[in-house]
Write an enzyme that holds these catalytic residues in place. Structure first.
Site, PDB file in Angstrom:
ATOM      1  CG  HIS A 167      -1.831   1.209   1.257  1.00  0.00           C
ATOM      2  ND1 HIS A 167      -3.104   1.189   0.713  1.00  0.00           N
ATOM      3  CD2 HIS A 167      -1.652   2.462   1.742  1.00  0.00           C
ATOM      4  CE1 HIS A 167      -3.669   2.380   0.871  1.00  0.00           C
ATOM      5  NE2 HIS A 167      -2.806   3.160   1.490  1.00  0.00           N
ATOM      6  CB  CYS A 168       2.132   3.316  -2.626  1.00  0.00           C
ATOM      7  SG  CYS A 168       3.259   4.701  -2.900  1.00  0.00           S
ATOM      8  N   PRO A 169       1.155   5.151   0.282  1.00  0.00           N
ATOM      9  CG  PRO A 169       2.260   6.027   2.142  1.00  0.00           C
ATOM     10  CD  PRO A 169       2.168   4.802   1.286  1.00  0.00           C
TER      11      PRO A 169
END
Length: 366
Positions: A167-169
């Site tokens: 998951h890439c913010p």
């Protein structure tokens, strides 16, 4: 007038209980935490705007007019890949309906047998064979499904994602099966854009003499660009190099962190082709899979139809090391006696048409 039950058809994303936001009729999907994504967009647009306003006019005249043209094309490609990664469905797997979850529970109980009171139940896994290697499918207690190979549950979005990478913010979304190639192209093009702007900022400072350059007021923005590019360069280029290494092995970030194929067991990666070119072609040039969230479903489906659909799409249960010995023959017998897809589907019942005013009058007269 006979009453007819009309079922409203909805898409699966409308019933998704995960922590995502949808707009544009489900075509745009993002995580609820979008603050870092806006920061990413601001840094890219702001840095490029300063470069176009203060460096490009001077460099176009004294060096080449192709410098700003190439910068614009590279900037547009970076923005396009960022939005495609952020707004795409990464490969979310819909959760099981209550009827489907109950059917899976019945299968698990049949495989594990009766667990004595006080004894811990065996782990819920299924064994599948991929390239002559056994791969375990884990059960997700949140989504009530057996996750496909390489899928994992994202704790931030609260969804199971197929071929979950991370998951890439910075992009405000998960990176998975459907948007990984766009994420990699985004990091690769952003690295090129950062190097491009940083290089021509240095060239601009050298051409205008460094000491006189610092005295001028209109050159303070160039110094700001150099600082932003310098601190961004190492992280972005390093991230691109890391994902290039993963693509050459046909491996995900999640698998690399967990050591799935390089742990104590020394299990080989069943998805690798043992060839860098083939692995890169599969990850970057493979087919684009459709989103399962756009599938139309009925708002209220009969339980019988759900069971029949599960019998068609669910793979037979494979006994594992946790299956009791007395339950293995029953599982094998049920798999042999399972009817063919043609026999297990009864003909669909015909729904009577809605009553019209003319037919309603005739019914009353009779």
């Amino acid at each position: 007038m006979s009453a007819v039950m009309i079922t409203r058809k909805v898409r699966k994303w409308e019933k998704l209980p995960g922590k995502n936001t949808f707009c544009c009729d489900g075509r745009v999907m993002m995580a609820r935490q979008k603050g870092v994504f806006y920061l990413t967009l601001f840094l890219i647009v702001g840095t490029c705007a300063l470069f176009f306003a203060f460096e490009c006019p001077y460099l176009a005249v004294h060096l080449s007019p192709a410098i700003p043209v190439f910068a614009v094309l590279l900037f547009l490609f970076v923005i396009a890949m960022l939005l495609r990664t952020s707004f795409s469905d990464p490969g979310v797997l819909p959760r099981a309906l209550p009827e489907e979850a109950m059917f899976i529970e019945m299968e698990i109980e049949a495989a594990n047998g009766n667990v004595p009171t006080g004894q811990r139940a065996p782990p819920r896994i299924r064994n599948v064979q991929i390239n002559n290697q056994i791969v375990k499918l884990k059960y997700c207690y949140t989504c009530k499904i057996f996750r496909p190979p390489r899928a994992s549950h994202c704790s931030i979005c609260d969804n199971c994602v197929d071929r979950f990478d991370h998951h890439c913010p910075w992009v405000g979304n998960c990176v998975g099966k459907r948007n990984y190639r766009y994420f990699y192209l985004f990091t690769l093009s952003l690295s090129m854009l950062t190097i491009y702007i940083f290089t021509f900022d240095i060239v601009h400072m050298v051409m205008r003499e460094f000491l006189l350059f610092l005295i001028r007021r209109d050159t303070q923005f160039t110094v700001l660009e150099v600082l932003v590019c310098f601190f961004t360069l190492w992280s972005v280029v390093g991230l691109t190099g890391f994902h290039t290494y993963l693509i050459s092995l046909n491996q995900t970030t999640n698998e690399d962190i967990k050591g799935s194929w390089s742990g104590k067991n020394r299990v080989q990666n069943p998805y690798s082709h043992k060839n860098i070119i083939k692995n890169c072609c599969e990850v970057l040039c493979g087919p684009t899979y459709p989103s399962v969230l756009s599938v139309v479903i009925a708002a209220s489906a009969p339980f019988q139809n759900v069971v029949l659909r599960l019998q068609k799409t669910t793979a037979p249960l494979i006994p594992n090391e946790h299956t009791p010995d007395d339950a293995k023959p029953s599982i094998a017998a049920s798999a042999e006696k399972s009817p063919s897809p043609r026999e297990e589907h009864p003909p669909a019942p015909k729904v009577p048409p809605l009553a019209s005013p003319e037919t309603d009058v005739e019914d009353k007269t009779h």
